[in-house]
Scaffold this active site. Sequence first.
Site, PDB file in Angstrom:
ATOM      1  N   LYS A 125       1.617  -0.461   6.718  1.00 11.06           N
ATOM      2  CA  LYS A 125       0.856   0.603   7.396  1.00 11.06           C
ATOM      3  C   LYS A 125      -0.624   0.566   7.001  1.00 11.06           C
ATOM      4  O   LYS A 125      -1.481   0.898   7.820  1.00 11.06           O
ATOM      5  CB  LYS A 125       1.453   1.987   7.087  1.00 11.06           C
ATOM      6  CG  LYS A 125       2.942   2.119   7.418  1.00 11.06           C
ATOM      7  CD  LYS A 125       3.266   1.817   8.872  1.00 11.06           C
ATOM      8  CE  LYS A 125       4.713   1.385   9.007  1.00 11.06           C
ATOM      9  NZ  LYS A 125       5.043   0.707  10.246  1.00 11.06           N
TER      10      LYS A 125
ATOM     11  N   ARG B  67       9.123  -3.927  18.933  1.00 15.20           N
ATOM     12  CA  ARG B  67      10.449  -4.197  19.475  1.00 15.20           C
ATOM     13  C   ARG B  67      10.602  -3.490  20.821  1.00 15.20           C
ATOM     14  O   ARG B  67       9.743  -2.696  21.204  1.00 15.20           O
ATOM     15  CB  ARG B  67      11.517  -3.643  18.530  1.00 15.20           C
ATOM     16  CG  ARG B  67      11.363  -2.126  18.368  1.00 15.20           C
ATOM     17  CD  ARG B  67      12.479  -1.460  17.611  1.00 15.20           C
ATOM     18  NE  ARG B  67      12.380  -0.017  17.697  1.00 15.20           N
ATOM     19  CZ  ARG B  67      11.654   0.753  16.888  1.00 15.20           C
ATOM     20  NH1 ARG B  67      10.948   0.216  15.905  1.00 15.20           N
ATOM     21  NH2 ARG B  67      11.632   2.069  17.065  1.00 15.20           N
TER      22      ARG B  67
END
Length: 493
Positions: A116, A291
Amino acid sequence: MFKKVLVANRGEIAIRAMRACRELGVATVAVYSEADKNALFAMYADEAYYIGPAPSSQSYLNMDRIIEVALECGADGIHPGYGFLSENSVFAKKCENAGIIFIGPPSHAIEQMGSKIAARNAMVKAGVPVVPGTNKAVASEEEAIEIASSIGYPVIIKASAGGGGIGMKIVHSKEGFKNSLHSIQSVAASAFGDPTVFIEKYVEEPRHIEFQILADKYGNAVYAMERECSIQRRHQKLIEEAPSPVMTPELRKQMGETAVKAAKAIGYENAGTVEFLYSKGNFYFLEMNTRLQVEHTITEMITGIDLAKQQLRIACGEKLAFKQEDITIHGWAIECRINAEDPLNDFAPSPGKIKRYRSAGGPGIRVDSGVHMGYTISPYYDSMISKLSAWGQTREEAIDRMKRALYEYVVVGVTTNIPFHKAVLRNPAFREGRLTTHFIDDHKIIEDVKRVVIEDSAKGATLASALENKEQKIAAITAAVGSYMSNAQKQTK
Ligand code: MV4
């Protein structure tokens, strides 16, 4: 196009990926665990191979075994679905090394978005707005307090390797850092093998709005509009819709172009989602999901784009066949995740055998499911029964169709969250599109779930008596309202 694709996943998403293959004339290979021997997805495939015991660590997460099967059966691509290995850069790399195409982004893009802090910094560099915060790991309490006082309270401590809600803590004052920095660090270390944490300004009562993007291998990227996913509980999304009720054409263009910029900045390829927090007219990059997502169905319904087929086309090197201006929004779509869980018992999973089952249908309804009557929901995996999606010309029509579909849906044998969905859909604030990530608590939805269950059980009793009679059985299942049938049956006996 691929000749043969192995789907390294289970349940409804394995079927979704194989449906795309079938339409494109691509042969399909399923891999299944001990618990999934009789599962629908394994039967749907042209070939199916056993890969190990029920625990996913020994089956759906066993990278080498899955690649071995792919090589043995001559698959030229692997579709990872969502969850499991879908955002595992090591697996993507292993596929690349084995000469098998990973149907998803390149491993470096997964890796960059997996951290992150790295993602935040890449976004800052690309000119994508992020929440004010740190650009590096925060090690000590003193350092944390200093940063927090410069950005202002409340702040949120996040694990750099985290995501999806694990390893986070909101801190309201200097005193709040006592112990919490270290506790998040140790949670992060044990959950993700990386203790690195960072700090951001905490955005209160935000909306969760995410943009679907598609990028090919030639630098072309488009956004397929947004989804609003604010109705969630403990970071488990329950209801999503597309488009977002707060969106304007101007904001959509701005956020969409920002999402494309984010994807291009990291050399992204294939389908992906850029998540934003939206609050008071401002939006901030949160994370990128590398995804195909659970809720991709509603984007398919409003844009007409088959995202799973696009994934296959992009992965085998086709150029995007459309431009941004070719993508338009048609109508409105909502998805309810139908889970075997009890909303009146803190959403505890309710695995077990589905004794009677009839899914909804009719105009505007789409059901993506890996279950059938007689199927046993395993305690080893998630408790999803299906994804129920409803489309309408307007948001109102989509809501009315969803309510009608929930009325039609019958599941007997396991407790489901259908009453929860009914309670949300009839809530006036939901109907008005007033959503935040605190919706379920703010509107005391669980109290209304109790009322729905009582209402349904009266109708369920009628069904239960019909079920005693063999001849009426099928018609009764077809006509019934059945979310709490198993309970109604018990009561009448
Ligand atoms: C935040 C936030 C407020 N401010 N970051 C939740 C999961 C992970 N993806 C990041 N999350 C949040 N990050 C800042 N600076 C609030 C959340 C958050 C949230 C985000 C999206 C959807 C639901 C949520 C529920 C609670 C907290």
